[in-house]
Write a protein that holds these residues in place. Structure first.
Motif, mmCIF file in Angstrom:
data_model
loop_
_atom_site.group_PDB
_atom_site.id
_atom_site.type_symbol
_atom_site.label_atom_id
_atom_site.label_comp_id
_atom_site.label_asym_id
_atom_site.label_seq_id
_atom_site.Cartn_x
_atom_site.Cartn_y
_atom_site.Cartn_z
ATOM 1 N N MET A 1 -26.215 3.734 58.650
ATOM 2 C CA MET A 1 -25.431 2.891 59.557
ATOM 3 C C MET A 1 -23.983 3.346 59.534
ATOM 4 S SD MET A 1 -24.960 -1.253 59.568
ATOM 5 C CE MET A 1 -26.599 -1.524 60.205
ATOM 6 N N ALA A 2 -23.422 3.612 60.699
ATOM 7 C CA ALA A 2 -22.043 4.086 60.779
ATOM 8 C C ALA A 2 -21.083 2.967 60.453
ATOM 9 C CB ALA A 2 -21.756 4.625 62.185
ATOM 10 N N LYS A 3 -20.073 3.289 59.646
ATOM 11 C CA LYS A 3 -19.085 2.291 59.255
ATOM 12 C C LYS A 3 -17.779 2.567 59.955
ATOM 13 C CE LYS A 3 -16.979 0.041 55.273
ATOM 14 N NZ LYS A 3 -16.966 -0.069 53.816
ATOM 15 N N ARG A 4 -17.202 1.514 60.566
ATOM 16 C CA ARG A 4 -15.951 1.673 61.285
ATOM 17 C C ARG A 4 -14.983 0.599 60.844
ATOM 18 N NH1 ARG A 4 -17.827 3.151 67.453
ATOM 19 N NH2 ARG A 4 -18.995 4.999 66.905
ATOM 20 N N GLY A 5 -13.778 0.993 60.500
ATOM 21 C CA GLY A 5 -12.787 0.017 60.068
ATOM 22 C C GLY A 5 -11.420 0.447 60.507
ATOM 23 N N GLY A 6 -10.535 0.753 59.541
ATOM 24 C CA GLY A 6 -9.194 1.162 59.893
ATOM 25 C C GLY A 6 -8.285 -0.031 60.043
ATOM 26 N N LEU A 7 -7.064 0.228 60.553
ATOM 27 C CA LEU A 7 -6.078 -0.842 60.691
ATOM 28 C C LEU A 7 -6.557 -1.928 61.624
ATOM 29 C CD1 LEU A 7 -3.293 -1.982 60.150
ATOM 30 C CD2 LEU A 7 -2.426 -0.622 62.053
ATOM 31 N N VAL A 8 -7.164 -1.555 62.737
ATOM 32 C CA VAL A 8 -7.631 -2.534 63.718
ATOM 33 C C VAL A 8 -9.048 -2.183 64.129
ATOM 34 C CG1 VAL A 8 -7.248 -3.550 65.973
ATOM 35 C CG2 VAL A 8 -5.299 -2.852 64.595
ATOM 36 N N ALA A 9 -9.975 -3.109 63.914
ATOM 37 C CA ALA A 9 -11.338 -2.894 64.403
ATOM 38 C C ALA A 9 -11.367 -3.336 65.849
ATOM 39 C CB ALA A 9 -12.330 -3.702 63.578
ATOM 40 N N SER A 10 -10.629 -2.622 66.669
ATOM 41 C CA SER A 10 -10.447 -3.014 68.060
ATOM 42 C C SER A 10 -11.608 -2.544 68.898
ATOM 43 C CB SER A 10 -9.149 -2.414 68.602
ATOM 44 O OG SER A 10 -9.260 -1.016 68.615
ATOM 45 N N LEU A 11 -11.526 -2.881 70.183
ATOM 46 C CA LEU A 11 -12.590 -2.454 71.077
ATOM 47 C C LEU A 11 -12.657 -0.941 71.150
ATOM 48 C CD1 LEU A 11 -12.154 -5.033 73.950
ATOM 49 C CD2 LEU A 11 -13.553 -5.170 71.900
ATOM 50 N N LYS A 12 -11.531 -0.282 70.905
ATOM 51 C CA LYS A 12 -11.543 1.174 70.916
ATOM 52 C C LYS A 12 -12.421 1.718 69.796
ATOM 53 C CE LYS A 12 -7.093 1.165 70.660
ATOM 54 N NZ LYS A 12 -5.686 1.585 70.531
ATOM 55 N N ALA A 13 -12.519 0.967 68.690
ATOM 56 C CA ALA A 13 -13.290 1.439 67.543
ATOM 57 C C ALA A 13 -14.783 1.389 67.793
ATOM 58 C CB ALA A 13 -12.957 0.608 66.309
ATOM 59 N N ASN A 147 -26.618 -3.082 65.969
ATOM 60 C CA ASN A 147 -26.894 -1.800 66.625
ATOM 61 C C ASN A 147 -26.507 -0.596 65.762
ATOM 62 O OD1 ASN A 147 -28.092 -2.699 68.930
ATOM 63 N ND2 ASN A 147 -26.467 -2.031 70.317
ATOM 64 N N SER A 148 -26.898 -0.640 64.512
ATOM 65 C CA SER A 148 -26.584 0.440 63.571
ATOM 66 C C SER A 148 -25.088 0.647 63.406
ATOM 67 C CB SER A 148 -27.229 1.770 64.025
ATOM 68 O OG SER A 148 -28.631 1.636 64.088
ATOM 69 N N GLU A 149 -24.318 -0.363 63.763
ATOM 70 C CA GLU A 149 -22.865 -0.307 63.602
ATOM 71 C C GLU A 149 -22.441 -1.282 62.512
ATOM 72 O OE1 GLU A 149 -20.637 1.534 65.079
ATOM 73 O OE2 GLU A 149 -21.693 2.413 66.789
ATOM 74 N N GLN A 150 -21.395 -0.910 61.815
ATOM 75 C CA GLN A 150 -20.782 -1.786 60.824
ATOM 76 C C GLN A 150 -19.296 -1.831 61.139
ATOM 77 O OE1 GLN A 150 -21.651 -0.751 56.785
ATOM 78 N NE2 GLN A 150 -19.887 -1.866 55.965
ATOM 79 N N VAL A 151 -18.820 -2.966 61.648
ATOM 80 C CA VAL A 151 -17.446 -3.070 62.132
ATOM 81 C C VAL A 151 -16.667 -4.053 61.267
ATOM 82 C CG1 VAL A 151 -15.979 -3.539 64.130
ATOM 83 C CG2 VAL A 151 -18.295 -2.648 64.469
ATOM 84 N N ASP A 152 -15.584 -3.569 60.684
ATOM 85 C CA ASP A 152 -14.708 -4.424 59.884
ATOM 86 C C ASP A 152 -13.820 -5.221 60.832
ATOM 87 O OD1 ASP A 152 -13.033 -5.634 58.111
ATOM 88 O OD2 ASP A 152 -12.100 -3.797 57.364
ATOM 89 N N LEU A 153 -14.023 -6.533 60.865
ATOM 90 C CA LEU A 153 -13.276 -7.396 61.774
ATOM 91 C C LEU A 153 -12.072 -8.052 61.114
ATOM 92 C CD1 LEU A 153 -16.273 -9.244 63.469
ATOM 93 C CD2 LEU A 153 -15.026 -7.267 64.331
ATOM 94 N N THR A 154 -11.906 -7.876 59.821
ATOM 95 C CA THR A 154 -10.832 -8.563 59.099
ATOM 96 C C THR A 154 -9.457 -8.317 59.702
ATOM 97 O OG1 THR A 154 -12.141 -8.227 57.101
ATOM 98 C CG2 THR A 154 -9.886 -9.027 56.817
ATOM 99 N N PRO A 155 -9.099 -7.059 60.057
ATOM 100 C CA PRO A 155 -7.762 -6.833 60.609
ATOM 101 C C PRO A 155 -7.480 -7.642 61.865
ATOM 102 C CG PRO A 155 -8.778 -4.759 59.975
ATOM 103 C CD PRO A 155 -9.840 -5.809 59.899
ATOM 104 N N ARG A 156 -8.536 -8.012 62.605
ATOM 105 C CA ARG A 156 -8.320 -8.810 63.809
ATOM 106 C C ARG A 156 -7.730 -10.172 63.448
ATOM 107 N NH1 ARG A 156 -11.193 -7.859 68.591
ATOM 108 N NH2 ARG A 156 -12.080 -5.789 68.688
ATOM 109 N N TRP A 157 -8.216 -10.767 62.362
ATOM 110 C CA TRP A 157 -7.660 -12.056 61.958
ATOM 111 C C TRP A 157 -6.224 -11.883 61.476
ATOM 112 C CZ3 TRP A 157 -12.895 -11.929 62.283
ATOM 113 C CH2 TRP A 157 -13.510 -13.086 62.781
ATOM 114 N N THR A 158 -5.963 -10.782 60.792
ATOM 115 C CA THR A 158 -4.604 -10.508 60.344
ATOM 116 C C THR A 158 -3.668 -10.367 61.534
ATOM 117 O OG1 THR A 158 -5.456 -9.357 58.398
ATOM 118 C CG2 THR A 158 -3.174 -8.931 59.000
ATOM 119 N N ILE A 159 -4.107 -9.615 62.546
ATOM 120 C CA ILE A 159 -3.276 -9.407 63.728
ATOM 121 C C ILE A 159 -3.131 -10.703 64.512
ATOM 122 C CG2 ILE A 159 -3.218 -8.268 65.977
ATOM 123 C CD1 ILE A 159 -4.164 -5.769 64.697
#
Length: 374
Positions: A1-13, A147-159
């Motif tokens: 499963m692909a992991k996606r995070g970074g500063l912003v788990a935005s729609l671009k991610a 969908n085999s995605e792993q999205v870190d949503l935490t930065p969204r709450w921070t923002i």
């Protein structure tokens, strides 16, 4: 499963998977879920929420508390999350079907997670093809599995919290700018303008514009209530940029555009210092008494077009000449009829009447200060 995070788990991610993107958009526009997860996050609690139900999920779900009531709010979601088991919503995400459910997905399903809650969530999402959200109690992390995605949503709450903080700052700065601009107008009518008055107004206006730009950038990155936030920002920054440009033209005339660029380049921590603003935009180089041309004054009337404003300023020397001109004098200008001339005169009369008692007090205070000089 692909992991996606970074500063912003935005729609671009998650742009690579439109279905996942839609789930993220729907999640952050669903206030009970979004705010409920934020409550859980702030309380440093853990949670596992399955967004929907199907036969595959029912096959691995045992026990649990069946909740018959339809509809829920953020407080309700955070309360049921205090139980150890999973929370299962219906497919419309409008009702909590089950709380404290025990999920037992096959252990042979691959997972990249180490914690039991996250392993269960990842395997459940893989088996059922349903979105599953977890809140980590230890790490205070919000994660979406889908969908085999792993999205870190935490930065969204921070923002989101940063956006709310910046909106509060914007409201305060807009109020201070309005007060400074009104004070500048009064001093202009009294002929008592100082460089400090002008620089103070310009510095506050630039802070408003920068605050609005910063919020807009965060909204784009986080997709947090874009319509509502944009409306608030537009309301607070309305006309500020225009007033900045006109104020610069009032005092620096043809150099106004260059001064606007210079003002935009002033470091943020210097905008509160009038001496820094004066120096950067060239206001300190202006010799003699400060008398505005009248660009901002005519704009505030709301009764003349930009073209007519320019024509009037070609015929009148400055704002003082405009303020005290009779109706007949206005009508001598090409394009100004009796109706427009009357509206201008009435507007200026109201301004002068409002500022008169203040002007008397300021003049009295200044005379007294002069008399005290040795």
């Amino acid at each position: 499963m692909a992991k996606r995070g970074g500063l912003v788990a935005s729609l671009k991610a998650v742009a690579g998977d439109r279905t996942t993107q839609k789930v993220v958009e729907r999640l952050f526009s669903h206030f009970p879920i979004r705010d409920g997860l934020e409550r859980i996050l702030q309380a440093r609690e853990g949670a596992l929420v399955v967004l929907g139900s199907n036969p595959d999920l029912q096959d691995i779900s045992v026990d649990g508390l069946q909740i018959a009531s339809r509809g829920f709010d953020a407080a309700r979601l955070s309360e049921v999350a205090k139980m150890d088991g999973a929370i299962i919503l219906d497919n419309s995400w409008k009702s909590i079907l089950t709380a404290n459910a025990h999920l037992s997905p096959p252990v042979d399903l691959p997972t990249t997670e180490s914690g039991s809650r996250h392993r269960t969530a990842q395997r459940t999402a893989s088996l059922t093809a349903l979105p599953v959200v977890t809140v980590s109690q230890d790490r205070a992390v919000v994660t979406l599995y889908f969908n085999s995605e792993q999205v870190d949503l935490t930065p969204r709450w921070t923002i989101r919290r940063r956006i709310l903080h910046h909106l509060q700052f914007l409201v305060v700065m807009r109020k201070r700018f309005d007060e400074a601009e009104e004070h500048l107008l009064r001093m202009e009518m009294l002929g008592l303008v100082t460089r400090r008055d002008v620089a103070h107004t310009l510095g506050l206006g630039e802070l408003v514009v920068r605050a609005a730009s910063g919020i807009e950038a965060m909204v784009v990155d986080s997709a947090q209530d874009p319509d509502t936030t944009a409306a608030v920002v537009a309301d607070r920054v309305f006309e500020v940029e225009k007033l900045l440009q006109l104020t610069l033209r009032d005092y620096l005339d043809d150099q106004g555009d260059e001064a606007r660029m210079a003002l935009a380049g002033v470091p943020g921590h210097h905008l509160a210092h009038t001496w820094a603003v004066e120096t950067e935009i060239g206001l300190s180089d202006v010799e003699g008494e400060l008398v505005p041309r009248g660009h901002r004054l005519l704009y505030r009337t709301g009764v003349v077009t930009k073209r007519l404003r320019e024509i009037l300023l070609e015929d009148f020397s400055d704002a003082q000449a405009l303020l005290h001109a009779p109706v007949e004098r206005f009508m001598e200008v090409k394009g100004v009829g009796h109706k427009t001339a009357t509206k201008l005169r009435r507007y200026f009369d109201r301004l002068l009447a409002a500022v008169h008692p203040i002007g008397q007090r300021v003049l009295t205070d200044r005379r007294e200060s002069y008399n005290r000089l040795p």
